[in-house]
Design an enzyme around this catalytic site. Structure first.
Site, PDB file in Angstrom:
ATOM      1  N   GLU A   1       3.411  -5.811  -0.500  1.00  0.00           N
ATOM      2  CA  GLU A   1       4.089  -4.733  -1.243  1.00  0.00           C
ATOM      3  C   GLU A   1       5.222  -5.297  -2.092  1.00  0.00           C
ATOM      4  O   GLU A   1       5.441  -4.862  -3.232  1.00  0.00           O
ATOM      5  CB  GLU A   1       4.664  -3.696  -0.271  1.00  0.00           C
ATOM      6  CG  GLU A   1       3.621  -2.901   0.482  1.00  0.00           C
ATOM      7  CD  GLU A   1       4.234  -1.857   1.404  1.00  0.00           C
ATOM      8  OE1 GLU A   1       5.304  -1.321   1.093  1.00  0.00           O
ATOM      9  OE2 GLU A   1       3.618  -1.569   2.456  1.00  0.00           O
TER      10      GLU A   1
ATOM     11  N   GLY B   1      14.327  -0.038   3.669  1.00  0.00           N
ATOM     12  CA  GLY B   1      14.560  -0.329   2.258  1.00  0.00           C
ATOM     13  C   GLY B   1      14.189  -1.735   1.810  1.00  0.00           C
ATOM     14  O   GLY B   1      14.749  -2.241   0.837  1.00  0.00           O
ATOM     15  N   SER B   2      13.207  -2.368   2.472  1.00  0.00           N
ATOM     16  CA  SER B   2      12.842  -3.719   2.011  1.00  0.00           C
ATOM     17  C   SER B   2      12.188  -3.662   0.629  1.00  0.00           C
ATOM     18  O   SER B   2      12.370  -4.579  -0.180  1.00  0.00           O
ATOM     19  CB  SER B   2      11.948  -4.438   3.022  1.00  0.00           C
ATOM     20  OG  SER B   2      10.675  -3.850   3.080  1.00  0.00           O
ATOM     21  N   ASN B   3      11.454  -2.606   0.336  1.00  0.00           N
ATOM     22  CA  ASN B   3      10.888  -2.465  -1.021  1.00  0.00           C
ATOM     23  C   ASN B   3      11.992  -2.194  -2.041  1.00  0.00           C
ATOM     24  O   ASN B   3      11.960  -2.728  -3.154  1.00  0.00           O
ATOM     25  CB  ASN B   3       9.841  -1.350  -1.071  1.00  0.00           C
ATOM     26  CG  ASN B   3       8.479  -1.823  -0.598  1.00  0.00           C
ATOM     27  OD1 ASN B   3       7.811  -2.588  -1.288  1.00  0.00           O
ATOM     28  ND2 ASN B   3       8.078  -1.401   0.595  1.00  0.00           N
TER      29      ASN B   3
ATOM     30  N   ASP C   1      -0.705  11.201  -1.203  1.00  0.00           N
ATOM     31  CA  ASP C   1      -1.516   9.986  -1.424  1.00  0.00           C
ATOM     32  C   ASP C   1      -2.794  10.215  -2.232  1.00  0.00           C
ATOM     33  O   ASP C   1      -3.753   9.445  -2.096  1.00  0.00           O
ATOM     34  CB  ASP C   1      -1.906   9.343  -0.067  1.00  0.00           C
ATOM     35  CG  ASP C   1      -0.699   9.065   0.806  1.00  0.00           C
ATOM     36  OD1 ASP C   1       0.344   8.697   0.261  1.00  0.00           O
ATOM     37  OD2 ASP C   1      -0.817   9.223   2.032  1.00  0.00           O
TER      38      ASP C   1
ATOM     39  N   HIS D   1       1.777   2.923  -0.875  1.00  0.00           N
ATOM     40  CA  HIS D   1       1.199   3.312   0.412  1.00  0.00           C
ATOM     41  C   HIS D   1       0.677   2.043   1.092  1.00  0.00           C
ATOM     42  O   HIS D   1       0.024   1.215   0.437  1.00  0.00           O
ATOM     43  CB  HIS D   1       0.048   4.313   0.180  1.00  0.00           C
ATOM     44  CG  HIS D   1      -0.523   4.819   1.452  1.00  0.00           C
ATOM     45  ND1 HIS D   1       0.110   5.777   2.211  1.00  0.00           N
ATOM     46  CD2 HIS D   1      -1.641   4.469   2.141  1.00  0.00           C
ATOM     47  CE1 HIS D   1      -0.611   6.007   3.301  1.00  0.00           C
ATOM     48  NE2 HIS D   1      -1.682   5.225   3.283  1.00  0.00           N
TER      49      HIS D   1
ATOM     50  N   ASN E   1       4.369   5.895  -6.116  1.00  0.00           N
ATOM     51  CA  ASN E   1       4.519   5.740  -4.666  1.00  0.00           C
ATOM     52  C   ASN E   1       3.783   4.488  -4.239  1.00  0.00           C
ATOM     53  O   ASN E   1       2.805   4.087  -4.886  1.00  0.00           O
ATOM     54  CB  ASN E   1       3.924   6.951  -3.940  1.00  0.00           C
ATOM     55  CG  ASN E   1       4.086   6.842  -2.434  1.00  0.00           C
ATOM     56  OD1 ASN E   1       5.153   6.448  -1.938  1.00  0.00           O
ATOM     57  ND2 ASN E   1       3.042   7.152  -1.685  1.00  0.00           N
TER      58      ASN E   1
ATOM     59  N   LYS F   1       9.412  12.362   2.347  1.00  0.00           N
ATOM     60  CA  LYS F   1       9.407  13.798   2.027  1.00  0.00           C
ATOM     61  C   LYS F   1       8.470  14.033   0.857  1.00  0.00           C
ATOM     62  O   LYS F   1       8.237  13.133   0.046  1.00  0.00           O
ATOM     63  CB  LYS F   1      10.805  14.259   1.617  1.00  0.00           C
ATOM     64  CG  LYS F   1      11.707  14.602   2.779  1.00  0.00           C
ATOM     65  CD  LYS F   1      12.971  15.250   2.246  1.00  0.00           C
ATOM     66  CE  LYS F   1      13.998  15.496   3.323  1.00  0.00           C
ATOM     67  NZ  LYS F   1      13.578  16.427   4.357  1.00  0.00           N
TER      68      LYS F   1
ATOM     69  N   ILE G   1       7.453  15.385  -2.746  1.00  0.00           N
ATOM     70  CA  ILE G   1       8.179  15.539  -4.013  1.00  0.00           C
ATOM     71  C   ILE G   1       7.887  16.930  -4.586  1.00  0.00           C
ATOM     72  O   ILE G   1       6.721  17.298  -4.765  1.00  0.00           O
ATOM     73  CB  ILE G   1       7.736  14.439  -5.009  1.00  0.00           C
ATOM     74  CG1 ILE G   1       8.165  13.069  -4.508  1.00  0.00           C
ATOM     75  CG2 ILE G   1       8.307  14.684  -6.400  1.00  0.00           C
ATOM     76  CD1 ILE G   1       9.668  12.858  -4.428  1.00  0.00           C
TER      77      ILE G   1
HETATM   78  C1  GAR Z   1       6.337   0.586   3.432  1.00  0.00           C
HETATM   79  O1  GAR Z   1       5.366  -0.127   4.160  1.00  0.00           O
HETATM   80  C2  GAR Z   1       5.680   1.675   2.625  1.00  0.00           C
HETATM   81  O2  GAR Z   1       4.415   1.324   2.139  1.00  0.00           O
HETATM   82  C3  GAR Z   1       5.563   2.762   3.650  1.00  0.00           C
HETATM   83  O3  GAR Z   1       6.792   2.730   4.336  1.00  0.00           O
HETATM   84  C4  GAR Z   1       7.261   1.373   4.359  1.00  0.00           C
HETATM   85  C5  GAR Z   1       8.688   1.366   3.890  1.00  0.00           C
HETATM   86  O4  GAR Z   1       9.263   0.107   4.106  1.00  0.00           O
HETATM   87  N1  GAR Z   1       5.323   4.038   3.036  1.00  0.00           N
HETATM   88  C6  GAR Z   1       4.537   4.979   3.566  1.00  0.00           C
HETATM   89  O5  GAR Z   1       4.004   4.857   4.649  1.00  0.00           O
HETATM   90  C7  GAR Z   1       4.382   6.230   2.717  1.00  0.00           C
HETATM   91  N2  GAR Z   1       3.218   6.968   3.110  1.00  0.00           N
HETATM   92  P1  GAR Z   1      10.670  -0.262   3.484  1.00  0.00           P
HETATM   93  O6  GAR Z   1      11.657   0.862   3.844  1.00  0.00           O
HETATM   94  O7  GAR Z   1      11.037  -1.561   4.165  1.00  0.00           O
HETATM   95  O8  GAR Z   1      10.493  -0.417   2.010  1.00  0.00           O
END
Ligand code: GAR
Length: 204
Positions: A174, A11-13, A145, A104, A102, A86, A88
């Site tokens: 990101e 969950g850093s994003n 994607d 990526h 999303n 998952k 959507i």
């Molecule tokens: C992120 O790097 C995101 O781009 C990737 O998962 C990570 C989640 O990090 N998403 C995918 O690969 C989707 N295809 P986070 O939980 O620290 O936000």
């Protein structure tokens, strides 16, 4: 603007977006955190910030109507997938047309598709000998994607990088890109023309 964040991991994003709402960078509020795994680190982050969480149970057919109801009850305007692993369901896409984003961890349309998530993406980028990678924010459609690209941020791939090194660099990008794009949605600066999307600069 009311935002729901869907996540499956650390969950850093989620944190970067929620912090950007709190600081006023995004004129919006994270009102719901939808989580696909009961052990996801994002749950603690949401708890600390007092943001309600929903942990998905059962099959998509089971959770989709319940989540749709919660999104509607919370008057959600924008759904943000942040490491959500998952698919959507169409019912949600139909209810939020052009309002599901999303992120990526690569420069789409390259290194996307089924199986391309998390560290797999960075391993593939390094194995292909790319000199550049980055992050892509796109609208969600019914496939993995493939939706229209909203914005990208580029980072270099350095000579001795391993997948972990690259993941750290991309994740940092990101955390800047995603809040900036969400801010543009909140400020109504995103122009969609078919599959072509542009963002107007912030107003002074
Ligand atoms: C992120 O790097 C995101 O781009 C990737 O998962 C990570 C989640 O990090 N998403 C995918 O690969 C989707 N295809 P986070 O939980 O620290 O936000």
């Amino acid at each position: 603007m009311k935002i729901a964040i869907f996540a499956s991991g650390g969950g850093s994003n989620f944190q970067a977006i929620a912090d950007a709402c709190e600081s006023g960078h995004i004129p919006g509020q994270v009102v719901l955190c939808v989580v696909s795994r009961a052990d996801a680190g994002v749950i603690q982050r949401a708890e600390r910030m007092g943001i309600p969480q929903v942990v998905l149970q059962g099959s998509t057919a089971e959770w989709a109507p319940a989540v749709l109801k919660q999104l509607e009850e919370a008057s959600v305007d924008l759904i943000v997938l942040a490491g959500f692993m998952k698919m959507i369901p169409m019912a949600l896409i139909g209810r939020f047309p052009g309002r599901i984003l999303n992120i990526h961890p690569a420069l789409l349309p390259n290194f996307g598709g089924k199986g391309m998530y998390g560290m797999h993406v960075h391993e593939a980028v390094i194995a292909a000998g790319e000199s550049e990678s980055g992050a892509t924010v796109h609208l969600v459609d019914q496939d993995y994607d493939t939706g229209p690209i909203v914005a990208q941020s580029r980072v270099p791939v350095l000579a001795n990088d391993n997948a972990e090194d690259l993941a750290v660099r991309v994740l940092k990008a990101e955390h800047v890109l995603y809040p900036d794009v969400i801010r543009a949605f909140a400020e109504n600066r995103v122009r969609v023309s078919g599959t072509h999307i542009t963002i107007d600069p912030p107003r002074p």
